[in-house]
Enzyme design. Structure first.
Site, PDB file in Angstrom:
ATOM      1  N   GLY A   1       0.847  -1.196   0.000  1.00  0.00           N
ATOM      2  CA  GLY A   1       0.000   0.000   0.000  1.00  0.00           C
ATOM      3  C   GLY A   1       0.867   1.224   0.000  1.00  0.00           C
TER       4      GLY A   1
ATOM      5  N   TYR B   1       3.728  -3.044   2.889  1.00  0.00           N
ATOM      6  CA  TYR B   1       3.027  -2.180   3.830  1.00  0.00           C
ATOM      7  C   TYR B   1       2.281  -3.013   4.874  1.00  0.00           C
ATOM      8  CZ  TYR B   1      -0.141   1.277   5.698  1.00  0.00           C
ATOM      9  OH  TYR B   1      -0.834   2.084   6.542  1.00  0.00           O
TER      10      TYR B   1
ATOM     11  N   GLU C   1       4.835 -11.632  -4.664  1.00  0.00           N
ATOM     12  CA  GLU C   1       3.885 -11.877  -5.763  1.00  0.00           C
ATOM     13  C   GLU C   1       4.411 -11.446  -7.126  1.00  0.00           C
ATOM     14  OE1 GLU C   1       3.711  -9.587  -3.484  1.00  0.00           O
ATOM     15  OE2 GLU C   1       2.808  -7.737  -4.201  1.00  0.00           O
TER      16      GLU C   1
ATOM     17  N   ASP D   1     -15.307 -14.314 -22.965  1.00  0.00           N
ATOM     18  CA  ASP D   1     -16.058 -14.280 -21.711  1.00  0.00           C
ATOM     19  C   ASP D   1     -17.491 -14.781 -21.884  1.00  0.00           C
ATOM     20  OD1 ASP D   1     -13.728 -13.149 -20.891  1.00  0.00           O
ATOM     21  OD2 ASP D   1     -14.511 -11.113 -20.736  1.00  0.00           O
TER      22      ASP D   1
END
Ligand code: XMP
Length: 517
Positions: free
Chosen positions: A56, A84, A173, A229
């Site tokens: 963050g 964060y 990540e 989709d």
């Protein structure tokens, strides 16, 4: 619905939460993103299998920086703090966070401390990790072991395995962190004790059961666009309720070569779906006649689409009790719109308002929890044609916004021919998946002099616009090999007589958009 217990990724406002959620799912564990403003009681009510606090703002001391409610740590739920989230966790649990003035951004060397770390178990003693911080943790909370440090962060990782809590200053990540995925999986499996059960097979079973329960014996309708989709959403609903589903394909005549056939033939053959095709090309062309303004084109196409779909929907509804409309809403749309539930309007991929009041349906959105890459895998598992599953994003208004100038049948044919050559050559070069999108644009109102054969020509240019992107919000022009571009250019100017010049767009987004109109 039997969705598994989620790993909650608490979003502190940086761009990392979605990436963390995806990585968790790559470890076959179901994840959901929640805003940091969600009260702890509400998070716990979701019965989370673990909570991950994301990155963050760069400092917990920033005015207005979000805090972590210490109650979150009292519930016995496993917690991983990242960046964060790591600092906020340290602070909430009585550790110390300091302004050292030593900022670390980008690649940094992490020194793993020898000894028993679960999170960093069996990894090299030195690792290259991705940092982005101003403050740093200088003292771990009581009960936590410090397991790694970096030049700018004396406490770069800590863990309290008995308490099932851990934290890292860097970003596991991102791809730039070596062994980042291994660290995440160790947290999920070895610290939090979660089983990897979020697999395609389970997703399909869960969704099929949920759709059956929701739909009961009512009829369902779905608009197919040719895109992945809606195709996957419809296939999933069809697997659940079979012929209670009717799909409507409005062929507006603005698709690329072969795409209408892909829907009408290949998709139907692969799924057995009941399909109503409305050939509305003439109607769209007439409505677009002489229109050059791109926004006007979009509005006309949206309006016509709704009218045609509405008429088709009324016909389907006349034959049965249609209560539901399938939409291919994806998880990023849900997250970006604040997790709202959505109303029964047709998806704005045609950038228009909704259906009339008397034609409102309840929504079935079986892809609401999924990311795009998961939707593709699901499509493959459901046996959809590869070309459809891997199709690049394509705008609802289709080729109409790739013709600069008025749209006509002749101009569409020219653009389709050029576009097909570009796509075929990209595929032959094996580069489909390296490119996010590859618009080919016809500058229909521009002419330039050329020489072809023995004669002087006065033809149109086409623009090649291959781009690389993660999400279409920003993009860069793709550095395609020159010999590929040369092949495309030669073929287009040889095979499409109206085109005598091929140019390459080398603009990033921003400032350029992906589409020209
Ligand atoms: P831009 O051109 O804004 O495009 O960089 C971003 C993404 O959106 C697609 N796009 C559209 N999609 N209707 C759509 O359904 C539209 O009017 C439209 N305009 C752009 C574009 O292809 C890219 O993926």
């Amino acid at each position: 619905m039997s969705t598994p217990r989620p790993v909650l990724v608490v979003d502190f406002g940086a761009q990392y939460a979605q990436l963390i959620a995806r990585r968790v799912r790559e470890a076959k564990v179901y994840s959901e993103i929640v805003p940091h403003s969600m009260p702890v009681a509400e998070m716990l009510a979701k019965d989370p299998a673990a909570i991950i606090l994301s990155g963050g703002p760069s400092s917990v001391y920033e005015p207005g920086a979000p805090q972590v409610d210490a109650k979150l740590f009292d519930a016995g739920v496993p917690v991983l703090g990242i960046c964060y989230g790591f600092q906020a966790m340290a602070q909430a649990l009585g550790g110390t966070v300091a302004h050292t003035g030593q900022r670390e951004f980008g690649g940094t060397t992490l020194a793993v401390r020898p000894g028993a770390s679960v999170l960093l178990h069996d990894l090299p003693a030195e690792l290259s990790v991705w940092m982005s911080h101003g403050d740093c943790v200088t003292g771990a909370p009581a009960g936590f072991a410090v397991t790694a440090g970096s030049p700018g962060a004396p406490v770069a990782a800590f863990e309290d395995v008995a308490g099932r809590r851990a934290g890292v200053q860097f970003h596991p990540e991102v791809a730039h962190t070596a062994h980042g995925q291994a660290m995440l999986t160790r947290f999920l499996y070895d610290i939090a004790g979660i089983e990897p059960t979020w697999t395609m097979g389970n997703i399909i079973d869960d969704q099929v059961a949920a759709i059956r329960e929701k739909v009961g014996d009512k009829e369902v309708i779905c608009a197919l666009s040719g895109g992945v989709d809606s195709a996957v959403a419809a296939a999933l609903v069809h697997k659940a309720v079979g012929d209670q589903l009717t799909c409507v394909f409005v062929d507006h005549g603005l698709l690329r070569a072969g795409e209408a056939e892909q829907v009408e033939q290949d998709y139907v053959a692969a799924t057995g779906i009941k399909l109503k095709v409305v050939d509305a090309a003439g109607r769209f062309l007439a409505a677009l006649d002489g229109v050059t303004d791109p926004e006007a084109k979009r509005k006309i196409i949206g309006r016509e689409f709704i009218r045609v779909f509405e008429a088709a929907a009324r016909e389907v509804a006349a034959a049965g009790d249609v209560e539901f409309l399938v939409q291919g809403t994806l998880y990023p749309d849900v997250v970006e719109s604040g997790g709202g539930t959505g109303t029964a309007n047709i998806k704005s991929h045609h950038n228009v308002g909704g259906l009339p009041e008397d034609l409102k349906f309840a929504l079935v959105e079986p892809l609401r929890t999924l990311f795009k890459d998961e939707v593709r895998q699901l499509g493959l598992s459901l046996g959809l044609p590869e070309a459809m599953v891997w199709r690049h994003p394509f705008p609802g208004p289709g080729l109409a916004i790739r013709i600069i100038g008025a749209v006509s049948a002749e101009r569409l044919a020219v653009l389709r021919a050029a576009d097909l050559i570009a796509r075929t050559e990209l595929t032959a070069a094996g580069l489909d998946r390296d490119v996010w999108q590859f618009p080919v644009v016809l500058l229909a109102d521009v002419r330039s002099v050329g020489v072809q054969g023995d004669g002087r020509t006065y033809g149109h240019p086409v623009v090649l616009r291959p781009v690389s992107s993660e999400d279409a919000m920003t993009a860069d022009w793709s550095r395609l090999p020159y010999d590929l571009i040369a092949r495309i250019s030669t073929r287009i100017t040889n095979e499409v007589p109206e085109v005598n010049r091929v140019v390459l767009d080398v603009t990033s987004k921003p400032p350029g958009t992906i589409e020209w109109e």
